[in-house]
Enzyme design. Structure first.
Site, PDB file in Angstrom:
ATOM      1  N   ASP A  74      -3.015   7.931  -5.564  1.00 30.87           N
ATOM      2  CA  ASP A  74      -2.717   6.681  -5.127  1.00 30.87           C
ATOM      3  C   ASP A  74      -3.134   6.490  -3.655  1.00 30.87           C
ATOM      4  O   ASP A  74      -2.644   7.072  -2.830  1.00 30.87           O
ATOM      5  CB  ASP A  74      -1.297   6.155  -5.207  1.00 30.87           C
ATOM      6  CG  ASP A  74      -0.984   4.711  -4.898  1.00 30.87           C
ATOM      7  OD1 ASP A  74      -1.731   4.249  -4.202  1.00 30.87           O
ATOM      8  OD2 ASP A  74       0.136   4.117  -5.301  1.00 30.87           O
ATOM      9  N   TYR A 186      -6.712 -11.494  -1.790  1.00 31.58           N
ATOM     10  CA  TYR A 186      -7.910 -10.788  -1.803  1.00 31.58           C
ATOM     11  C   TYR A 186      -8.999 -10.607  -0.713  1.00 31.58           C
ATOM     12  O   TYR A 186      -9.599  -9.966  -0.083  1.00 31.58           O
ATOM     13  CB  TYR A 186      -8.695 -10.897  -3.285  1.00 31.58           C
ATOM     14  CG  TYR A 186      -9.805 -10.224  -3.329  1.00 31.58           C
ATOM     15  CD1 TYR A 186      -9.771  -8.732  -4.058  1.00 31.58           C
ATOM     16  CD2 TYR A 186     -11.176 -10.557  -3.703  1.00 31.58           C
ATOM     17  CE1 TYR A 186     -10.562  -8.063  -4.060  1.00 31.58           C
ATOM     18  CE2 TYR A 186     -12.432  -9.922  -4.028  1.00 31.58           C
ATOM     19  CZ  TYR A 186     -12.164  -8.660  -4.321  1.00 31.58           C
ATOM     20  OH  TYR A 186     -13.240  -7.653  -4.608  1.00 31.58           O
TER      21      TYR A 186
END
Ligand SMILES: NC(=O)c1ccc[n+]([C@@H]2O[C@H](COP(=O)([O-])OP(=O)(O)OC[C@H]3O[C@@H](n4cnc5c(N)ncnc54)[C@H](O)[C@@H]3O)[C@@H](O)[C@H]2O)c1
Length: 279
Positions: A74, A186
């Protein structure tokens, strides 16, 4: 072409990252794919394709399998990324000299959306702070995390003839410049990557480490594949020339060019067929 390259590719089990890992390995590099545990099956398929020479590539045979490894990672976790870099060192006998940041998520959510019911009542839905933070964390913080830990490993390498030790390649998006409706988180996360590029390159210059960012337009990856055909057509209409989706291998080739052109540093390259996104 890339026999000298030992790379970590985050998000390398899918889409742009997978195309990059495959392209680099097929041209002689050794690559650690650092992706989430759930991406392991996709990695196995990628490894198989690389060994078999699928997707138009020439077969690299069993040596391909030895040149591509998976690290369950991760990107937001320091220990995971450190372990992935150690796997590269242990498997390939040297520290990484290339880090490509492709891990990313792209949620679509308006900051505040409004719904008018048939009876005229109006309801609102607010962008959660958690979704904003998660997007920033994976895309921006995660890219910084991989870049900083990879830079620390690159700094331990000896220099080449140009005094260089390595190269970090980040992935932003055209949304950093032309964020669309529903892309507030985003676009912010990708704007952060654009903003990091020059100071990161300046910080790392004394160690001979270059930093570049690619800002892709519309590429046919799992991120877009699931959208309906009608939406595909609408999206492609916005791309002036060539009027089509980008092929992930075009992204991979740009990564290859950045690796091979030492004078590229501290800059963002749009890869988008002259696309400027409408609202
Ligand atoms: N496809 C496009 O059109 C496009 C356009 C502009 C920018 N981008 C950017 O390019 C990058 C790659 O996109 P893609 O289209 O290949 O997407 P993709 O969904 O195919 O691949 C993204 C990969 O990132 C991995 N990932 C997600 N979160 C992670 C985490 N926390 N740690 C490690 N890995 C993680 C996923 O498992 C996946 O394998 C993303 O940053 C995306 O924002 C893509």
């Amino acid at each position: 072409m890339f026999q000298h390259v030992v790379a970590i590719v985050s998000g390398g089990a899918s889409g742009l990252g997978a195309a990059t890992a495959s392209y680099l390995v097929r041209h002689g590099a050794r690559v650690v794919v650092a992706d989430l545990p759930r991406a392991y099956d996709s990695f196995l398929k990628l490894e198989e394709d690389v060994i078999a020479g699928a997707a138009g590539g020439s077969s690299v045979g069993d040596s391909g399998g030895a040149s591509i490894k998976f690290a369950s990672t991760d990107v937001t976790k320091e220990d995971d990324v450190s372990m992935a870099l150690t796997i590269a060192e242990d498997e390939f006998g040297e520290q990484v000299n290339v880090a490509v940041n492709c891990a990313g998520i792209a949620p679509a959510r308006r900051m505040l959306s409004q719904k008018v019911e048939s009876d005229g009542t109006v309801s609102h839905r607010l962008h959660s702070l958690e979704e904003f933070s998660t997007t920033m964390n994976v895309n921006t913080v995660g890219s910084f995390n991989v870049a900083r830990l990879a830079a620390d490993r690159m700094a331990r390498r000896s220099t080449d003839r140009d005094g260089l030790r390595g190269c970090i390649i980040n992935t932003a998006s055209v949304a950093a410049y032309d964020g669309q409706i529903g892309q507030v988180a985003y676009a912010a996360s990708k704007g952060g990557i654009v903003g990091m590029t020059l100071p990161m390159a300046r910080d790392l210059a004394p160690m001979g480490i270059r930093v570049m960012t690619i800002a892709p337009g519309l590429f046919m990856t799992p991120l877009l594949q699931n959208l309906p055909e009608k939406v595909h057509k609408q999206l492609v209409n916005n791309v002036p020339c060539p009027s089509r989706f980008g092929n992930p291998v075009e992204y991979a080739k740009l990564v290859g060019s950045i690796i091979n052109i030492p004078y590229l540093n501290g800059e963002v390259i749009r890869l988008d067929g002259a696309l400027r996104m409408p609202p």
